[in-house]
Structure formats: structure tokens, C-alpha cells
Design a protein around this motif. Sequence first.
Motif, short mmCIF file in Angstrom:
data_model
loop_
_atom_site.label_atom_id
_atom_site.label_comp_id
_atom_site.label_asym_id
_atom_site.label_seq_id
_atom_site.Cartn_x
_atom_site.Cartn_y
_atom_site.Cartn_z
N LEU A 1 24.54 19.88 -23.14
CA LEU A 1 24.63 20.99 -22.20
C LEU A 1 23.41 21.90 -22.35
N THR B 1 24.63 28.11 -19.79
CA THR B 1 25.48 27.45 -18.80
C THR B 1 25.85 28.36 -17.63
N ALA C 1 24.51 20.01 -13.40
CA ALA C 1 25.46 21.05 -13.02
C ALA C 1 26.29 20.64 -11.80
N TYR D 1 29.71 22.72 -15.90
CA TYR D 1 29.11 21.57 -16.56
C TYR D 1 30.22 20.77 -17.22
N ASP E 1 31.27 18.39 -20.24
CA ASP E 1 30.80 18.11 -21.59
C ASP E 1 30.42 16.62 -21.67
#
Length: 182
Positions: A97, A101, A108, A174, A176
Motif C-alpha cells: 500500500l 492512503t 486505488a 485500497y 490490502d
Amino acid sequence: MKGRNMTRWRDPAKDPRQEPKSNLITAEGAARLRGILDHLSRVKRPALSAKVGEAAALGDRSENADYTYNKKELNRVISRIRYLTKRLDELQVVDRLPADTEKVYFGAFVTLEDEEGEEIHIRIVGHDETDTAKRWISVDAPLAKALLGKSLDDDVTVKAPAGDTTYVITDIAYRDPTTPAR
């Protein structure tokens, strides 16, 4: 000179096909390409080689449609294997990531709202992963370039042939990369 292999001349400076493509790919996309390469190498190519061998054993190859078709298909598979092998070596897998974020970066999931209030859900992925049905767009696309680095509630204007379109970013998420895709 005219012929089936002739194409119209394009100015290399203005040809969009000549623009350099980014070599980024998500971990899921890289795994999918490796799976395709593995299937072509271990399953499809040996099966086609066997079919070509059987058809060649029948005799005259010039009038053998089975031989001609399977030989062309085998050449296509070999070409695809060569391309995927080379492409996988060039790609850079993005498997973590971003540090922030709260902004739009590669990988994204972005929700946009246009001027009429309609929502659009897109994901920014690599050139090899684009999928119009899922609304996954290339990081090289004009919309993706306009979104990169933007935050929630930012206005984004994208130039289009029909005119400029303005979007508001309403959500950024996002997935993981360590968890499997759903």
C-alpha cells in the motif's frame, strides 16, 4: 504500393501507440499473467505440438487443413509465450500500500461523481490489467493521470474530445495486497 500488409503512415511524434507505457502491475495482475503463461507452456503448447505431429504423419502437408490450422495456432501460442515471458521480466510489481492512503495512487479504487451527480467507480491499474467491464483503467489513461496525487473531495477536470468533464472524488480505497481478491 498497396497491399494487405501496408498501413497508413502515422507521425511517430503524435502516434499514441508510441507513447511509453508504464511497467507497473498489481500483484493479482502479475499472478494472472504468470498463470496464463504457465497454462500456455504446460498445457496448450504440448497439446498443439502433438496435434501438429499427428497431422504431419498423415502425409501431404500442402492439402492438410488440420496441419495448417494447428501449425498456425501453435505459432500464435509460441508468440504469446515469448511476449508474456519478456513482459513479465519488464514489469514492476506493486505489492504494498502507498504511505498515504488518503490520496489517489496506483492500485486505488476511486469513486467519482460527475456534474450530473452520477457516481463512477474505477480502479487504477497497469496497462496489462485494464478491463472496461470492471472499470479498471490504465495508469497511463488521461483520467488516471488527472487523479494521481489527488485527495478526497478534490475536483478533477479531464480533457475529452467532447469537452472538459469535471469530477469530484468521493471515495478512495485500497485493497490490502496480502489478502486474496474476492
